[in-house]
Design a protein around this motif. Structure first.
Motif, PDB file in Angstrom:
ATOM      1  N   UNK A  75      36.248  46.717  29.700  1.00  0.00           N
ATOM      2  CA  UNK A  75      37.051  47.841  29.231  1.00  0.00           C
ATOM      3  C   UNK A  75      38.292  48.018  30.113  1.00  0.00           C
ATOM      4  N   UNK A  76      38.129  47.770  31.423  1.00  0.00           N
ATOM      5  CA  UNK A  76      39.252  47.930  32.353  1.00  0.00           C
ATOM      6  C   UNK A  76      40.348  46.902  32.082  1.00  0.00           C
ATOM      7  N   UNK A  77      39.941  45.677  31.741  1.00  0.00           N
ATOM      8  CA  UNK A  77      40.921  44.635  31.454  1.00  0.00           C
ATOM      9  C   UNK A  77      41.807  45.035  30.282  1.00  0.00           C
ATOM     10  N   UNK A  78      41.242  45.802  29.346  1.00  0.00           N
ATOM     11  CA  UNK A  78      41.982  46.207  28.157  1.00  0.00           C
ATOM     12  C   UNK A  78      42.880  47.422  28.387  1.00  0.00           C
ATOM     13  N   UNK A  79      42.802  48.026  29.574  1.00  0.00           N
ATOM     14  CA  UNK A  79      43.634  49.205  29.869  1.00  0.00           C
ATOM     15  C   UNK A  79      45.041  48.764  30.279  1.00  0.00           C
ATOM     16  N   UNK A  80      45.741  48.180  29.340  1.00  0.00           N
ATOM     17  CA  UNK A  80      47.049  47.594  29.606  1.00  0.00           C
ATOM     18  C   UNK A  80      48.042  48.633  30.118  1.00  0.00           C
ATOM     19  N   UNK A  81      48.017  49.813  29.551  1.00  0.00           N
ATOM     20  CA  UNK A  81      48.959  50.866  29.964  1.00  0.00           C
ATOM     21  C   UNK A  81      48.771  51.215  31.441  1.00  0.00           C
ATOM     22  N   UNK A  82      47.514  51.276  31.875  1.00  0.00           N
ATOM     23  CA  UNK A  82      47.224  51.591  33.276  1.00  0.00           C
ATOM     24  C   UNK A  82      47.719  50.468  34.191  1.00  0.00           C
ATOM     25  N   UNK A  83      47.499  49.219  33.784  1.00  0.00           N
ATOM     26  CA  UNK A  83      47.925  48.085  34.594  1.00  0.00           C
ATOM     27  C   UNK A  83      49.450  48.041  34.726  1.00  0.00           C
ATOM     28  N   UNK A  84      50.134  48.296  33.630  1.00  0.00           N
ATOM     29  CA  UNK A  84      51.604  48.298  33.663  1.00  0.00           C
ATOM     30  C   UNK A  84      52.104  49.408  34.587  1.00  0.00           C
ATOM     31  N   UNK A  85      51.460  50.568  34.518  1.00  0.00           N
ATOM     32  CA  UNK A  85      51.841  51.698  35.369  1.00  0.00           C
ATOM     33  C   UNK A  85      51.701  51.323  36.839  1.00  0.00           C
ATOM     34  N   UNK A  86      50.543  50.777  37.216  1.00  0.00           N
ATOM     35  CA  UNK A  86      50.276  50.450  38.616  1.00  0.00           C
ATOM     36  C   UNK A  86      51.227  49.377  39.128  1.00  0.00           C
ATOM     37  N   UNK A  88      54.082  48.310  37.900  1.00  0.00           N
ATOM     38  CA  UNK A  88      55.483  48.730  37.855  1.00  0.00           C
ATOM     39  C   UNK A  88      55.812  49.639  39.032  1.00  0.00           C
ATOM     40  N   UNK A  89      54.873  50.520  39.359  1.00  0.00           N
ATOM     41  CA  UNK A  89      55.109  51.451  40.468  1.00  0.00           C
ATOM     42  C   UNK A  89      55.175  50.707  41.796  1.00  0.00           C
ATOM     43  N   UNK A  90      54.187  49.844  42.047  1.00  0.00           N
ATOM     44  CA  UNK A  90      54.095  49.205  43.363  1.00  0.00           C
ATOM     45  C   UNK A  90      55.077  48.056  43.569  1.00  0.00           C
ATOM     46  N   UNK A  91      55.423  47.335  42.491  1.00  0.00           N
ATOM     47  CA  UNK A  91      56.294  46.166  42.642  1.00  0.00           C
ATOM     48  C   UNK A  91      57.685  46.347  42.037  1.00  0.00           C
ATOM     49  N   UNK A  92      57.968  47.539  41.529  1.00  0.00           N
ATOM     50  CA  UNK A  92      59.293  47.800  40.977  1.00  0.00           C
ATOM     51  C   UNK A  92      59.882  49.093  41.532  1.00  0.00           C
ATOM     52  N   UNK A  93      59.193  50.217  41.273  1.00  0.00           N
ATOM     53  CA  UNK A  93      59.718  51.499  41.728  1.00  0.00           C
ATOM     54  C   UNK A  93      59.793  51.587  43.252  1.00  0.00           C
ATOM     55  N   UNK A  94      58.699  51.227  43.939  1.00  0.00           N
ATOM     56  CA  UNK A  94      58.666  51.367  45.401  1.00  0.00           C
ATOM     57  C   UNK A  94      59.742  50.523  46.084  1.00  0.00           C
ATOM     58  N   UNK A  95      59.932  49.241  45.726  1.00  0.00           N
ATOM     59  CA  UNK A  95      61.012  48.466  46.368  1.00  0.00           C
ATOM     60  C   UNK A  95      62.412  49.033  46.102  1.00  0.00           C
ATOM     61  N   UNK A 156      49.912  38.300  41.572  1.00  0.00           N
ATOM     62  CA  UNK A 156      51.286  38.501  41.118  1.00  0.00           C
ATOM     63  C   UNK A 156      52.243  38.564  42.304  1.00  0.00           C
ATOM     64  N   UNK A 157      51.772  39.159  43.401  1.00  0.00           N
ATOM     65  CA  UNK A 157      52.615  39.310  44.581  1.00  0.00           C
ATOM     66  C   UNK A 157      52.996  37.999  45.236  1.00  0.00           C
ATOM     67  N   UNK A 158      52.183  36.968  45.042  1.00  0.00           N
ATOM     68  CA  UNK A 158      52.495  35.669  45.629  1.00  0.00           C
ATOM     69  C   UNK A 158      53.833  35.161  45.101  1.00  0.00           C
ATOM     70  N   UNK A 280      42.456  58.453  40.060  1.00  0.00           N
ATOM     71  CA  UNK A 280      41.977  58.066  41.389  1.00  0.00           C
ATOM     72  C   UNK A 280      42.316  56.602  41.674  1.00  0.00           C
ATOM     73  N   UNK A 281      42.027  55.732  40.704  1.00  0.00           N
ATOM     74  CA  UNK A 281      42.330  54.307  40.872  1.00  0.00           C
ATOM     75  C   UNK A 281      43.830  54.078  41.044  1.00  0.00           C
ATOM     76  N   UNK A 282      44.624  54.778  40.276  1.00  0.00           N
ATOM     77  CA  UNK A 282      46.085  54.636  40.339  1.00  0.00           C
ATOM     78  C   UNK A 282      46.617  55.085  41.699  1.00  0.00           C
ATOM     79  N   UNK A 283      46.122  56.212  42.201  1.00  0.00           N
ATOM     80  CA  UNK A 283      46.594  56.756  43.474  1.00  0.00           C
ATOM     81  C   UNK A 283      46.478  55.751  44.612  1.00  0.00           C
ATOM     82  N   UNK A 284      45.363  55.019  44.633  1.00  0.00           N
ATOM     83  CA  UNK A 284      45.138  54.098  45.743  1.00  0.00           C
ATOM     84  C   UNK A 284      45.735  52.711  45.497  1.00  0.00           C
ATOM     85  N   UNK A 285      45.565  52.169  44.297  1.00  0.00           N
ATOM     86  CA  UNK A 285      46.044  50.809  44.053  1.00  0.00           C
ATOM     87  C   UNK A 285      47.571  50.722  43.974  1.00  0.00           C
TER      88      UNK A 285
END
Length: 348
Positions: A75-86, A88-95, A156-158, A280-285
């Motif tokens: 079910x988590x693999x299918x949460x595409x919106x959540x993955x894009x959010x995480x 995008x935030x960590x590898x796009x917005x933050x830099x 992805x970070x590699x 909770x998952x989003x806050x940490x990851x």
């Protein structure tokens, strides 16, 4: 039971963090790893370059694979919106944010420009493969989503991290993709799959016995904290003037609080449709950065550079800070999540 003892037992993880940091400060030689970066060819008796890097991290993901219901991971693999959010935030917005924020700091502080550039370096790093998962699990959040985004973000970070550094720092170098992929496979993918396979044979026993998976993984995180601080206290990278070090530490702490607060607020907007466990998952990851992958990447990209030590300091500060801050937030976030879940389902 004595009230003080009861409080200590209830908050054993936070007490453990303080205790293990004090132990690392008292004798950091015990938990130091064998690494040229720390100018120590011989590691301590714990040999964290093996026991922590492979066993502790591997156990965390084996434990997650064993405890995680297969249907939840699917079910988590299918949460595409959540993955894009995480991602995008960590590898796009933050830099992007850090690039402009660094420009402001350069005008208002006397800090060394290369030390400030280290903040940009931190922002380009991928998420870690352990701490975000453990903290999410400790709170009771969407562990499956945390596992997927930590593992996927690391892979992805590699590719993304060198490209981001080229964009914002103007520096690049050939990366040993094969070596890093192999390490991630050994410490993340294989243990997770093995745990999932074993779960199919002992599922009924697990449902009856309910082993303390969270506590076991939390203890492994304490070991990671201990060895991280052993390296931190021994690191020659930290030999700068106290003002600069304290200033960078304060900046990093404020940045992490801001990032956590931002993800907490954004993830609750109705347009995203995330629930409390997702938050909770989003806050940490989305806010954590990897020291394990970051230092080797810096060593390769800036090999031979006289500025490597200054560029490394913010990352060395960021890693223990995110674990400490996350550990301190666990009780409060857990209470908030339980409250939100009761509002949705009063019988919980």
């Amino acid at each position: 039971m004595n009230p003080l003892v009861a409080v200590l037992l209830k908050n054993w993880f936070l007490c453990g963090i303080v205790l293990f940091i004090l132990l690392a400060w008292a004798d950091p030689e015990i938990g130091k790893k064998e690494t040229i970066i720390l100018k120590s060819l011989k590691g301590g008796p714990l040999h964290p370059e093996i026991t922590v890097k492979y066993f502790a991290v591997g156990f965390i993901f084996f434990n997650s694979g064993l405890s995680l219901k297969s249907e939840e991971l699917k079910r988590a693999v299918m949460q595409v919106k959540l993955h894009i959010f995480v991602q995008s935030f960590t590898l796009l917005f933050v830099p992007v944010f850090m690039y402009f924020f660094k420009s402001v700091l350069a005008k208002v502080t006397p800090l060394d420009p290369w030390l400030l550039s280290g903040l940009t370096v931190v922002s380009c790093m991928p998420p870690p493969v352990s701490s975000a998962v453990i903290l999410t699990k400790a709170v009771g959040g969407n562990e499956a989503a945390a596992i997927f985004n930590s593992a996927f973000g690391s892979f992805l970070g590699i590719i993304a991290t060198p490209l981001l550094l080229l964009t914002f720092m103007g520096e690049s170098a050939a990366m040993s993709f094969g070596t890093i992929f192999a390490q991630l496979s050994v410490t993340v993918v294989i243990p997770l799959i093995c745990g999932q396979i074993l779960r199919q044979f002992v599922k009924e026993w697990l449902e009856v016995r309910k082993p303390p998976f969270g506590e076991m993984s939390s203890f492994m995180l304490l070991m990671i904290i201990y060895t991280t601080f052993c390296d931190t206290f021994l690191s020659p990278h930290l030999k700068i003037d106290p003002y600069s070090l304290i200033t960078v530490a304060v900046i990093i702490f404020c940045l992490q609080v801001s990032f956590i607060a931002s993800t907490f607020w954004l993830s609750q907007l109705a347009c995203f449709g995330f629930n409390a466990k997702d938050t909770v998952a989003i806050m940490f990851t989305a806010t954590h950065k990897s020291l394990t992958l970051g230092i080797p990447m810096l060593k390769i990209i800036y090999s031979g550079s006289d500025h490597l030590s200054l560029l490394s300091i913010p990352l060395l500060c960021y890693h223990p800070t995110q674990i400490l801050l996350g550990g301190c937030l666990v009780p409060s976030v857990q209470k908030w999540m339980s409250s939100k879940l009761r509002q949705v389902a009063p019988d919980i």
